[in-house]
Scaffold this motif. Structure first.
Motif, PDB file in Angstrom:
ATOM      1  N   ALA A   7      43.340  75.418 148.090  1.00 33.57           N
ATOM      2  CA  ALA A   7      43.688  75.973 146.779  1.00 33.57           C
ATOM      3  C   ALA A   7      42.459  76.552 146.087  1.00 33.57           C
ATOM      4  N   GLU A  67      44.766  79.384 144.666  1.00 36.90           N
ATOM      5  CA  GLU A  67      46.190  79.033 144.563  1.00 36.90           C
ATOM      6  C   GLU A  67      46.385  77.658 143.933  1.00 36.90           C
ATOM      7  N   GLU A  84      47.582  76.675 140.958  1.00 36.32           N
ATOM      8  CA  GLU A  84      48.880  76.373 140.336  1.00 36.32           C
ATOM      9  C   GLU A  84      49.994  76.258 141.373  1.00 36.32           C
ATOM     10  N   GLN A  85      49.924  77.029 142.470  1.00 34.18           N
ATOM     11  CA  GLN A  85      50.944  76.904 143.513  1.00 34.18           C
ATOM     12  C   GLN A  85      50.834  75.544 144.223  1.00 34.18           C
ATOM     13  N   THR A  86      49.617  75.083 144.419  1.00 30.91           N
ATOM     14  CA  THR A  86      49.398  73.827 145.117  1.00 30.91           C
ATOM     15  C   THR A  86      49.928  72.639 144.319  1.00 30.91           C
ATOM     16  N   TYR A  87      49.810  72.702 143.015  1.00 31.65           N
ATOM     17  CA  TYR A  87      50.221  71.589 142.156  1.00 31.65           C
ATOM     18  C   TYR A  87      51.593  71.785 141.513  1.00 31.65           C
ATOM     19  N   ARG A  88      52.312  72.819 141.897  1.00 32.16           N
ATOM     20  CA  ARG A  88      53.577  73.154 141.227  1.00 32.16           C
ATOM     21  C   ARG A  88      54.653  72.083 141.361  1.00 32.16           C
ATOM     22  N   THR A  89      54.592  71.248 142.388  1.00 30.10           N
ATOM     23  CA  THR A  89      55.612  70.212 142.565  1.00 30.10           C
ATOM     24  C   THR A  89      55.152  68.847 142.057  1.00 30.10           C
ATOM     25  N   ARG A 106      51.509  70.237 137.139  1.00 27.63           N
ATOM     26  CA  ARG A 106      51.714  71.685 137.232  1.00 27.63           C
ATOM     27  C   ARG A 106      51.209  72.430 135.999  1.00 27.63           C
ATOM     28  N   GLN A 127      47.929  75.142 135.811  1.00 34.19           N
ATOM     29  CA  GLN A 127      48.019  76.480 135.233  1.00 34.19           C
ATOM     30  C   GLN A 127      46.957  76.670 134.156  1.00 34.19           C
ATOM     31  N   LYS A 158      43.488  76.965 135.775  1.00 35.01           N
ATOM     32  CA  LYS A 158      43.247  78.278 136.377  1.00 35.01           C
ATOM     33  C   LYS A 158      42.961  79.316 135.298  1.00 35.01           C
TER      34      LYS A 158
END
Length: 180
Positions: free
Chosen positions: A81, A86, A88-93, A97, A101, A104
């Protein structure tokens, strides 16, 4: 410290041992709530390390020193990440999250990390607050202790802010969410 000669590395070694012991003890209790809470704490520490490393413009090799295994997001995923941008994509779940964001955005804008830090703490508290749904058991006690830690943190924020002459509105923005 005598071995490494570097206070930052010494802190990382102590933190690694701390998180490993905390996770092992949580797993030993067979209490899924406690294991999830510890994993969220590790995830928050790792996310902080990723964002701070990106902010400083340091290398993935540097970052690897400050990532701890045992969270819901693996050390390799954190490294990836950071390299690929990436976060926010890595921590989105995960419960982190919103913090990812904000982190970043702070890295990209060069802005303050205060909101990011608050969101990390609030996410861990949200994980602890799951105990509210449990009428009896060890989860209630763990949630209570986590809530008291947050309250003490808030008192420190208020006292430090007042001593520094920071406005009440600014202090209020920095306060962590309470277990309610």
């Amino acid at each position: 410290l005598a071995e490494t000669g570097d206070p930052q590395r010494s802190d990382a070694l102590l933190d690694r041992a701390y998180f490993a012991e905390m996770l092992a003890m949580a797993q030993g209790t067979k209490c899924e709530y406690l294991v999830d809470y510890v994993r969220a704490t590790i995830d928050a520490a790792n996310l902080r390390s990723v964002i701070r490393t990106l902010r400083m413009g340091r290398t993935p090799a540097f970052l690897k020193e400050f990532l701890f295994p045992g969270g819901t997001v693996s050390v390799d995923a954190c490294l990836k990440a950071a390299v690929n941008g990436e976060v926010e994509q890595t921590y989105r779940t995960t419960v982190l999250r919103a913090a990812a964001q904000a982190g970043k955005e702070a890295v990209e804008s060069g802005g303050s990390l205060t909101a990011f830090e608050k969101l990390c703490d609030d996410a861990v508290m949200a994980q602890a607050a799951r105990a509210r749904r449990i009428p009896f058991g060890v989860e209630v006690v763990i949630g209570f202790v986590a809530a008291r830690e947050t309250e003490v943190s808030n008192v420190r924020i208020i006292m430090a802010g007042r001593m520094a002459g920071i406005s009440a509105d600014t202090i209020r923005e920095r306060l962590r969410d309470l277990y309610a």
